[in-house]
Write a protein that holds these residues in place. Structure first.
Motif, PDB file in Angstrom:
ATOM      1  N   ASN A 142       5.084   1.563   3.852  1.00  0.00           N
ATOM      2  CA  ASN A 142       5.498   1.009   5.144  1.00  0.00           C
ATOM      3  C   ASN A 142       6.142  -0.354   4.943  1.00  0.00           C
ATOM      4  O   ASN A 142       5.587  -1.205   4.278  1.00  0.00           O
ATOM      5  CB  ASN A 142       4.279   0.815   6.064  1.00  0.00           C
ATOM      6  CG  ASN A 142       3.815   2.112   6.695  1.00  0.00           C
ATOM      7  OD1 ASN A 142       4.432   3.154   6.525  1.00  0.00           O
ATOM      8  ND2 ASN A 142       2.727   2.032   7.439  1.00  0.00           N
ATOM      9  N   SER A 158       6.668  -1.593   9.683  1.00  0.00           N
ATOM     10  CA  SER A 158       6.217  -0.416  10.430  1.00  0.00           C
ATOM     11  C   SER A 158       7.203   0.757  10.440  1.00  0.00           C
ATOM     12  O   SER A 158       7.179   1.589  11.322  1.00  0.00           O
ATOM     13  CB  SER A 158       5.753  -0.774  11.845  1.00  0.00           C
ATOM     14  OG  SER A 158       6.782  -1.317  12.599  1.00  0.00           O
ATOM     15  N   ASN A 189       1.132   5.307   0.357  1.00  0.00           N
ATOM     16  CA  ASN A 189       0.451   6.483   0.876  1.00  0.00           C
ATOM     17  C   ASN A 189       0.709   7.606  -0.117  1.00  0.00           C
ATOM     18  O   ASN A 189       1.833   8.078  -0.245  1.00  0.00           O
ATOM     19  CB  ASN A 189       1.019   6.805   2.264  1.00  0.00           C
ATOM     20  CG  ASN A 189       0.380   8.010   2.896  1.00  0.00           C
ATOM     21  OD1 ASN A 189      -0.160   8.868   2.203  1.00  0.00           O
ATOM     22  ND2 ASN A 189       0.444   8.088   4.203  1.00  0.00           N
ATOM     23  N   GLN A 233       0.836  -1.198   0.000  1.00  0.00           N
ATOM     24  CA  GLN A 233       0.000   0.000   0.000  1.00  0.00           C
ATOM     25  C   GLN A 233       0.871   1.250   0.000  1.00  0.00           C
ATOM     26  O   GLN A 233       1.730   1.424   0.874  1.00  0.00           O
ATOM     27  CB  GLN A 233      -0.917   0.027   1.219  1.00  0.00           C
ATOM     28  CG  GLN A 233      -1.822   1.248   1.215  1.00  0.00           C
ATOM     29  CD  GLN A 233      -2.746   1.312   2.408  1.00  0.00           C
ATOM     30  OE1 GLN A 233      -2.575   0.572   3.382  1.00  0.00           O
ATOM     31  NE2 GLN A 233      -3.718   2.184   2.346  1.00  0.00           N
TER      32      GLN A 233
HETATM   33  C1  LIG Z   1       2.269   3.284   8.065  1.00  0.00           C
HETATM   34  O1  LIG Z   1       2.592   3.224   9.429  1.00  0.00           O
HETATM   35  C2  LIG Z   1       2.159   4.355  10.155  1.00  0.00           C
HETATM   36  C3  LIG Z   1       2.646   4.166  11.568  1.00  0.00           C
HETATM   37  O2  LIG Z   1       3.986   3.868  11.590  1.00  0.00           O
HETATM   38  C4  LIG Z   1       0.653   4.472  10.088  1.00  0.00           C
HETATM   39  O3  LIG Z   1       0.252   5.638  10.754  1.00  0.00           O
HETATM   40  C5  LIG Z   1       0.225   4.546   8.639  1.00  0.00           C
HETATM   41  O4  LIG Z   1      -1.187   4.533   8.559  1.00  0.00           O
HETATM   42  C6  LIG Z   1       0.765   3.366   7.869  1.00  0.00           C
HETATM   43  N1  LIG Z   1       0.449   3.562   6.474  1.00  0.00           N
HETATM   44  C7  LIG Z   1       0.089   2.565   5.674  1.00  0.00           C
HETATM   45  C8  LIG Z   1      -0.144   2.942   4.258  1.00  0.00           C
HETATM   46  O5  LIG Z   1      -0.004   1.412   6.051  1.00  0.00           O
END
Ligand SMILES: *[C@@H]1O[C@H](CO)[C@@H](O)[C@H](O)[C@H]1NC(C)=O
Ligand SMILES: *[C@@H]1O[C@H](CO)[C@@H](O)[C@H](O)[C@H]1NC(C)=O
Ligand SMILES: *[C@@H]1O[C@H](CO)[C@@H](O)[C@H](O)[C@H]1NC(C)=O
Ligand SMILES: *[C@@H]1O[C@H](CO)[C@@H](O)[C@H](O)[C@H]1NC(C)=O
Ligand SMILES: *[C@@H]1O[C@H](CO)[C@@H](O)[C@H](O)[C@H]1NC(C)=O
Ligand SMILES: *[C@@H]1O[C@H](CO)[C@@H](O)[C@H](O)[C@H]1NC(C)=O
Ligand SMILES: *[C@@H]1O[C@H](CO)[C@@H](O)[C@H](O)[C@H]1NC(C)=O
Length: 277
Positions: A74, A77, A65, A63
């Motif tokens: 990510n 994490s 962002n 995924q």
């Molecule tokens: C990626 O990880 C962060 C926290 O580390 C989270 O807030 C975010 O939603 C995550 N994004 C995705 C695309 O998984």
């Protein structure tokens, strides 16, 4: 309503909902044939998804962002900037978001990949460099400590002395550090940083921003065969496996192949009706 008729009515409603949901699914899979854009990256396709693109067109660990100029991904994490994607070699160039312009992150984390989906590109020549934080030196009497591989960080009005080194064996003799992390730099930078000079700090910062290579696996082999037969890979959320989708002359998505390489164990129990969101 008569109980029996009510039951028939309910069955009818369920059937209608089911066919509606499979219609929506077909539409969703049809959109998987179009590439999409995310931030500065264009012509993106499976296994990536995010932004306006749903998981059905991608694969779970991929995924993006898309709310930024440079898409974020990510991995274990930690957030990474995706600088480049090569669909032929399944290679990504990524830079850690937390240290791309700042060698003093609040939380110290090693660069570790999720081995289910990613590995450091074996042929890249990228190397590990260790950043040692909160170090103290015991200078010999009268000797001023000034190291070319030294950088400082300020946090809570405290300035710490920190060290970078291509060696993971330690920051050097008579230096002790509270913590350390391993990060990746490209081949050129690694060679330059082997013997620090006055420009090394800038080289390191540029190297952290220009990223390193990782190779992905998302049912690569099966999806290549799928593409070679004019299909596109997609993801079946019900079975937790990738599927090959093909469009016939009428543009209708056909060729729903049986799921392969399931990666999600908790399948819904048989007969459960799942509404596609
Ligand atoms: C990626 O990880 C962060 C926290 O580390 C989270 O807030 C975010 O939603 C995550 N994004 C995705 C695309 O998984
Ligand atoms: C988009 O990517 C596909 C492969 O994923 C490639 O065949 C095609 O040439 C690319 N198009 C452009 C405009 O880069
Ligand atoms: C570099 O560090 C990673 C962990 O951060 C480790 O998995 C990998 O084996 C290391 N590579 C080398 C060449 O030491
Ligand atoms: C940092 O110093 C300023 C004044 O020099 C003080 O107001 C502030 O509380 C200090 N912050 C911390 C976290 O100690
Ligand atoms: C790195 O830090 C850990 C503690 O976080 C420590 O146990 C380890 O010895 C350190 N490694 C080196 C090479 O200094
Ligand atoms: C990073 O990895 C090294 C070697 O595995 C370990 O000693 C160190 O404690 C790790 N650092 C952090 C912040 O987890
Ligand atoms: C490698 O890092 C240097 C900075 O240290 C940077 O100038 C260069 O563009 C990087 N090379 C690649 C291929 O990213």
């Amino acid at each position: 309503m008569h109980p029996q008729r009510q039951q028939i009515f309910l069955i009818f409603i369920q059937a209608a909902l089911l066919s509606l949901s499979s219609c929506q699914k077909d539409d969703e899979y049809a959109t998987c044939f179009n590439s999409f854009q995310c931030g500065r990256l264009t012509n993106l396709s499976y296994p990536f998804w995010g932004g306006t693109r749903s998981l059905s067109c991608g694969y779970p660990g991929f995924q993006l962002n898309c709310g930024h100029d440079i898409p974020l991904l990510n991995i274990s994490s930690l957030s990474y900037r995706v600088l480049d994607i090569d669909f032929i070699t399944y290679t990504l160039r990524v830079a850690r978001q937390d240290i791309w312009n700042n060698m003093c992150p609040h939380i110290l984390r090693n660069t570790t990949l999720d081995p289910t989906y990613f590995e450091f590109s074996p042929d890249s020549g990228d190397r590990n460099i260790t950043l040692y934080y909160d170090c103290s030196a015991r200078p010999r009497a009268g000797q001023q400590i000034s190291l070319l591989n030294q950088f400082s960080c300020d946090a809570d009005n405290v300035t710490t002395m920190n060290i970078f080194s291509m060696s993971s064996r330690g920051p050097g003799s008579s230096i002790t550090c509270a913590s350390n992390i391993s990060v990746r730099v490209n081949r050129t930078a690694a060679a330059a940083l082997e013997n620090p000079t006055v420009t090394s700090l800038r080289v390191l910062q540029e190297a952290l921003a220009s990223g390193f290579s990782v190779q992905w696996s998302a049912d690569n082999g099966n999806c290549l065969s799928c593409r070679q037969t004019a299909g596109t890979c997609a993801y079946n959320q019900d079975t937790g496996a990738s599927v090959c989708r093909k469009a016939n002359e009428a543009g209708i998505v056909v060729g729903l192949e049986p799921p392969r390489s399931p990666i999600v164990q908790n399948e819904p129990p048989a007969g459960t009706f799942m509404m596609i969101k």
